[in-house]
Design a protein around this motif. Structure first.
Motif, PDB file in Angstrom:
ATOM      1  N   GLY A 165      -0.403  -3.575  -2.977  1.00  0.00           N
ATOM      2  CA  GLY A 165      -0.904  -4.907  -2.651  1.00  0.00           C
ATOM      3  C   GLY A 165       0.159  -5.768  -1.982  1.00  0.00           C
ATOM      4  O   GLY A 165      -0.149  -6.753  -1.313  1.00  0.00           O
ATOM      5  N   CYS A 166       1.426  -5.373  -2.132  1.00  0.00           N
ATOM      6  CA  CYS A 166       2.534  -6.076  -1.475  1.00  0.00           C
ATOM      7  C   CYS A 166       2.506  -5.902   0.038  1.00  0.00           C
ATOM      8  O   CYS A 166       3.007  -6.745   0.775  1.00  0.00           O
ATOM      9  N   CYS A 167       1.947  -4.793   0.507  1.00  0.00           N
ATOM     10  CA  CYS A 167       2.072  -4.397   1.912  1.00  0.00           C
ATOM     11  C   CYS A 167       0.756  -4.149   2.650  1.00  0.00           C
ATOM     12  O   CYS A 167       0.753  -4.086   3.872  1.00  0.00           O
ATOM     13  N   TYR A 168      -0.344  -3.953   1.913  1.00  0.00           N
ATOM     14  CA  TYR A 168      -1.564  -3.515   2.584  1.00  0.00           C
ATOM     15  C   TYR A 168      -2.363  -4.718   3.085  1.00  0.00           C
ATOM     16  O   TYR A 168      -3.202  -5.279   2.393  1.00  0.00           O
ATOM     17  N   GLY A 226       5.527   4.261  -6.621  1.00  0.00           N
ATOM     18  CA  GLY A 226       5.265   2.889  -6.212  1.00  0.00           C
ATOM     19  C   GLY A 226       4.592   2.786  -4.864  1.00  0.00           C
ATOM     20  O   GLY A 226       3.783   3.633  -4.487  1.00  0.00           O
ATOM     21  N   CYS A 227       4.959   1.723  -4.144  1.00  0.00           N
ATOM     22  CA  CYS A 227       4.367   1.454  -2.830  1.00  0.00           C
ATOM     23  C   CYS A 227       5.028   2.330  -1.766  1.00  0.00           C
ATOM     24  O   CYS A 227       6.245   2.309  -1.601  1.00  0.00           O
ATOM     25  N   THR A 228       4.202   3.078  -1.038  1.00  0.00           N
ATOM     26  CA  THR A 228       4.727   3.987  -0.018  1.00  0.00           C
ATOM     27  C   THR A 228       5.414   3.226   1.116  1.00  0.00           C
ATOM     28  O   THR A 228       6.425   3.683   1.642  1.00  0.00           O
ATOM     29  N   ARG A 229       4.869   2.068   1.476  1.00  0.00           N
ATOM     30  CA  ARG A 229       5.437   1.342   2.618  1.00  0.00           C
ATOM     31  C   ARG A 229       6.778   0.706   2.272  1.00  0.00           C
ATOM     32  O   ARG A 229       7.651   0.563   3.126  1.00  0.00           O
ATOM     33  N   CYS A 230       6.949   0.332   1.020  1.00  0.00           N
ATOM     34  CA  CYS A 230       8.191  -0.323   0.572  1.00  0.00           C
ATOM     35  C   CYS A 230       9.365   0.645   0.460  1.00  0.00           C
ATOM     36  O   CYS A 230      10.509   0.200   0.377  1.00  0.00           O
ATOM     37  N   ARG A 231       9.100   1.958   0.379  1.00  0.00           N
ATOM     38  CA  ARG A 231      10.162   2.911   0.076  1.00  0.00           C
ATOM     39  C   ARG A 231      10.299   3.996   1.141  1.00  0.00           C
ATOM     40  O   ARG A 231       9.925   5.150   0.907  1.00  0.00           O
TER      41      ARG A 231
HETATM   42 ZN   LIG Z   1       4.910  -2.526  -0.538  1.00  0.00          ZN
END
Ligand SMILES: [Zn+2]
Length: 260
Positions: A165-168, A226-231
């Motif tokens: 939800g941080c990135c999508y 976790g979030c795929t886009r963040c890492r």
């Molecule tokens: Zn993210």
């Protein structure tokens, strides 16, 4: 050996694992553990990466059943006769056979692994926004009930690494579609103040709501990774990189889980 994320909530009835991007031989945008042939990566690199994952879990690649993912809501029941095959037109697989491994691939979409320890039976589902909106996870649960007599309250679920939800961020059309799905699951999304629609969506939270609406106890659902886009160090992300690799989610019933 590539590092693997274990879904401990599905043990000991099943071996359930999510790969990361680490521990493989692919280069450049696919560095390094790309497991999908459909990405443009060198096939011999993908083959070596698959051998490495199989070796680290003690699996035989000829026991693998895969899907040619189409972002739809269809799932298929498979058995030992499907070992080594790729099923077309479905995004989820179900089995009661301990003789096959089920696998789905993702890089932002949600990989979902499920275990019914009572039957026992397992499922592997690829849920992007379309599949989630079309209810592929509830559809897989319904199919498990039809095929195996699965009762949702005994099902254990692991939601693998996915865009958070941080990135999508989604546009209005996708936001409307996902909002309808969330309302159908009894858990409307939270739009920012002054807006009628969400701008960011947590697909794993939406799938959790769908599972709860089906009768799966919330404490039976675990998020792994976790979030795929963040890492970028740990995960492939289609949204972040466009041309990139795919991680795998794999599951097999343990022999000891069988009743007979
Ligand atoms: Zn993210």
């Amino acid at each position: 050996m590539p590092p693997l994320l274990r879904a401990r909530g599905l043990e000991p009835g099943a071996r359930a694992l999510f790969t990361t991007r680490r521990g493989g031989v692919s280069r450049g945008r696919y560095e390094s553990l790309n497991l999908a042939y459909t990405t443009g990566d060198a096939p011999e690199a993908v083959a070596e990466n698959r051998r490495r994952v199989a070796a680290s879990v003690g699996a035989r690649l000829e026991r693998l059943v895969e899907v040619q993912q189409v972002h739809g809501p269809a799932v298929a029941v498979v058995g030992r006769e499907h070992a080594g095959s790729v099923l077309r037109g479905v995004d989820g697989l179900l089995t009661a056979s301990p003789e096959v491994w089920l696998a789905v691939y993702a890089a932002d979409c949600v990989p979902v692994l499920m275990l019914d320890p009572a039957r026992p039976a397992i499922a592997a589902v690829h849920a992007g926004w379309r599949g989630t909106a079309d209810g592929i996870v509830p559809a897989a649960l319904r199919r498990m009930r039809e095929a195996f007599g699965t009762v949702p309250r005994s099902v254990r679920v692991a939601l693998g690494p996915a865009i958070g939800g941080c990135c999508y961020e989604v546009g209005p059309a996708v936001a409307r579609t996902l909002e309808r799905a969330a309302q159908a699951a009894g858990a409307p999304l939270a739009p920012p103040s002054g807006s009628a629609l969400p701008r960011r969506v947590d697909l794993r939270a939406l799938i959790r709501a769908q599972l709860a609406a089906c009768g799966v106890p919330p404490e039976h659902v675990e998020a792994v990774g976790g979030c795929t886009r963040c890492r970028p160090d740990l995960f492939f992300s289609y949204r972040r990189d466009r041309v990139t690799g795919r991680m795998a989610a794999c599951i097999r019933l343990c022999d000891s889980a069988r009743r007979e």
